[in-house]
Design a protein around this motif. Structure first.
Motif, PDB file in Angstrom:
ATOM      1  N   ILE A 131      32.162  33.599  43.144  1.00  0.00           N
ATOM      2  CA  ILE A 131      32.294  33.039  41.802  1.00  0.00           C
ATOM      3  C   ILE A 131      32.751  31.600  41.960  1.00  0.00           C
ATOM      4  N   SER A 132      31.901  30.663  41.575  1.00  0.00           N
ATOM      5  CA  SER A 132      32.251  29.245  41.644  1.00  0.00           C
ATOM      6  C   SER A 132      33.459  28.988  40.746  1.00  0.00           C
ATOM      7  N   GLY A 133      34.458  28.328  41.289  1.00  0.00           N
ATOM      8  CA  GLY A 133      35.691  28.084  40.543  1.00  0.00           C
ATOM      9  C   GLY A 133      36.710  29.196  40.715  1.00  0.00           C
ATOM     10  N   ALA A 134      36.312  30.272  41.333  1.00  0.00           N
ATOM     11  CA  ALA A 134      37.224  31.395  41.600  1.00  0.00           C
ATOM     12  C   ALA A 134      36.981  31.911  43.008  1.00  0.00           C
ATOM     13  N   THR A 135      36.679  30.995  43.914  1.00  0.00           N
ATOM     14  CA  THR A 135      36.317  31.378  45.278  1.00  0.00           C
ATOM     15  C   THR A 135      37.425  32.167  45.965  1.00  0.00           C
ATOM     16  N   LEU A 136      38.653  31.686  45.884  1.00  0.00           N
ATOM     17  CA  LEU A 136      39.741  32.400  46.559  1.00  0.00           C
ATOM     18  C   LEU A 136      40.004  33.755  45.904  1.00  0.00           C
ATOM     19  N   SER A 137      40.010  33.805  44.586  1.00  0.00           N
ATOM     20  CA  SER A 137      40.234  35.085  43.897  1.00  0.00           C
ATOM     21  C   SER A 137      39.141  36.079  44.235  1.00  0.00           C
ATOM     22  N   SER A 138      37.880  35.647  44.203  1.00  0.00           N
ATOM     23  CA  SER A 138      36.792  36.581  44.502  1.00  0.00           C
ATOM     24  C   SER A 138      36.813  37.001  45.969  1.00  0.00           C
ATOM     25  N   THR A 139      37.135  36.072  46.859  1.00  0.00           N
ATOM     26  CA  THR A 139      37.214  36.406  48.284  1.00  0.00           C
ATOM     27  C   THR A 139      38.358  37.369  48.563  1.00  0.00           C
ATOM     28  N   HIS A 140      39.538  37.086  48.024  1.00  0.00           N
ATOM     29  CA  HIS A 140      40.706  37.931  48.298  1.00  0.00           C
ATOM     30  C   HIS A 140      40.563  39.309  47.665  1.00  0.00           C
ATOM     31  N   LEU A 141      39.975  39.365  46.470  1.00  0.00           N
ATOM     32  CA  LEU A 141      39.761  40.664  45.840  1.00  0.00           C
ATOM     33  C   LEU A 141      38.750  41.482  46.636  1.00  0.00           C
ATOM     34  N   THR A 142      37.701  40.840  47.121  1.00  0.00           N
ATOM     35  CA  THR A 142      36.703  41.522  47.960  1.00  0.00           C
ATOM     36  C   THR A 142      37.352  42.043  49.232  1.00  0.00           C
ATOM     37  N   GLU A 143      38.187  41.220  49.861  1.00  0.00           N
ATOM     38  CA  GLU A 143      38.905  41.667  51.063  1.00  0.00           C
ATOM     39  C   GLU A 143      39.829  42.839  50.748  1.00  0.00           C
ATOM     40  N   GLY A 144      40.452  42.829  49.565  1.00  0.00           N
ATOM     41  CA  GLY A 144      41.320  43.928  49.157  1.00  0.00           C
ATOM     42  C   GLY A 144      40.556  45.233  49.004  1.00  0.00           C
ATOM     43  N   VAL A 145      39.389  45.167  48.373  1.00  0.00           N
ATOM     44  CA  VAL A 145      38.567  46.381  48.215  1.00  0.00           C
ATOM     45  C   VAL A 145      38.131  46.888  49.587  1.00  0.00           C
ATOM     46  N   LYS A 146      37.757  45.975  50.456  1.00  0.00           N
ATOM     47  CA  LYS A 146      37.349  46.364  51.817  1.00  0.00           C
ATOM     48  C   LYS A 146      38.515  47.040  52.555  1.00  0.00           C
ATOM     49  N   LYS A 147      39.717  46.516  52.373  1.00  0.00           N
ATOM     50  CA  LYS A 147      40.914  47.103  52.991  1.00  0.00           C
ATOM     51  C   LYS A 147      41.160  48.519  52.465  1.00  0.00           C
ATOM     52  N   VAL A 148      41.002  48.721  51.159  1.00  0.00           N
ATOM     53  CA  VAL A 148      41.163  50.053  50.569  1.00  0.00           C
ATOM     54  C   VAL A 148      40.138  51.015  51.166  1.00  0.00           C
ATOM     55  N   LEU A 149      38.893  50.568  51.281  1.00  0.00           N
ATOM     56  CA  LEU A 149      37.847  51.428  51.854  1.00  0.00           C
ATOM     57  C   LEU A 149      38.155  51.803  53.307  1.00  0.00           C
ATOM     58  N   ALA A 150      38.629  50.857  54.088  1.00  0.00           N
ATOM     59  CA  ALA A 150      38.978  51.126  55.489  1.00  0.00           C
ATOM     60  C   ALA A 150      40.160  52.087  55.579  1.00  0.00           C
ATOM     61  N   TYR A 151      41.175  51.875  54.745  1.00  0.00           N
ATOM     62  CA  TYR A 151      42.337  52.763  54.731  1.00  0.00           C
ATOM     63  C   TYR A 151      41.906  54.177  54.365  1.00  0.00           C
ATOM     64  N   HIS A 152      41.096  54.296  53.329  1.00  0.00           N
ATOM     65  CA  HIS A 152      40.659  55.614  52.886  1.00  0.00           C
ATOM     66  C   HIS A 152      39.875  56.333  53.981  1.00  0.00           C
ATOM     67  N   ALA A 153      38.977  55.601  54.633  1.00  0.00           N
ATOM     68  CA  ALA A 153      38.166  56.204  55.700  1.00  0.00           C
ATOM     69  C   ALA A 153      39.026  56.694  56.863  1.00  0.00           C
ATOM     70  N   SER A 154      40.104  55.973  57.153  1.00  0.00           N
ATOM     71  CA  SER A 154      40.955  56.363  58.286  1.00  0.00           C
ATOM     72  C   SER A 154      41.975  57.456  57.933  1.00  0.00           C
ATOM     73  N   HIS A 155      42.249  57.643  56.650  1.00  0.00           N
ATOM     74  CA  HIS A 155      43.264  58.621  56.258  1.00  0.00           C
ATOM     75  C   HIS A 155      42.728  59.869  55.564  1.00  0.00           C
ATOM     76  N   PHE A 156      41.521  59.807  55.001  1.00  0.00           N
ATOM     77  CA  PHE A 156      41.033  60.933  54.203  1.00  0.00           C
ATOM     78  C   PHE A 156      39.676  61.446  54.649  1.00  0.00           C
ATOM     79  N   HIS A 157      39.160  60.979  55.781  1.00  0.00           N
ATOM     80  CA  HIS A 157      37.881  61.498  56.273  1.00  0.00           C
ATOM     81  C   HIS A 157      38.000  61.987  57.686  1.00  0.00           C
TER      82      HIS A 157
END
Length: 157
Positions: A131-157
């Motif tokens: 998102i132009s003008g929200a590069t850091l917010s969109s990047t950090h939120l994307t990284e956060g979702v990726k972190k949640v997915l990795a955590y879930h895969a390592s703890h619940f699968h």
């Protein structure tokens, strides 16, 4: 000029020209849970205030995560709802505190995460639009979702 005015006037001037604080509280955790799993009959806390199992009739219908990331300077509170198989069901922004970049709360932008799993790339400028003008917010939120997915895969699968 009285003594107190000589000392407080400069601070008052600085405070009056400083950028105003913006904050948007979009929903609470319980409201986000209801949006993500409208047919759930309950949420069993797995990790205090951060992870819940969404249940209906004794069956697990998904998982619900609450987390935060830094936008540019301030926290963005968000949630990720996962299907039982670990794919993203929904991402919601609970609170956004920056003065700009709130476009990360746009439904079409958040929709990009639906269906992603720990096997997906989940990266800005790849499978997630920047998102132009929200590069850091969109990047950090994307990284956060990726972190949640990795955590879930390592703890619940």
């Amino acid at each position: 000029m009285t003594e107190w005015l000589k000392w407080t006037a400069p601070a008052a001037i600085v405070m009056s020209i400083a950028s105003p604080v913006y904050a948007a509280q979009y929903m609470s955790v319980s409201e986000a849970q209801k949006h993500a799993f409208p047919n759930a009959t309950g949420f069993a806390e797995v990790q205090a205030g951060r992870v819940w199992k969404a249940q209906s009739g004794g069956s697990v219908v998904g998982f619900f995560y609450s987390d935060h990331v830094v936008g540019k300077h301030l926290f963005i509170d968000y949630t990720v709802a996962l299907e039982p198989d670990g794919r993203v069901r929904r991402v919601d922004i609970l609170a956004y505190r920056e003065s700009y970049g709130g476009e990360v709360n746009d439904a079409s932008w958040l929709q990009q995460f639906v269906g992603k799993s720990s096997h997906s790339e989940v990266q800005v400028n790849s499978d997630i639009r920047n998102i132009s003008g929200a590069t850091l917010s969109s990047t950090h939120l994307t990284e956060g979702v990726k972190k949640v997915l990795a955590y879930h895969a390592s703890h619940f699968h």
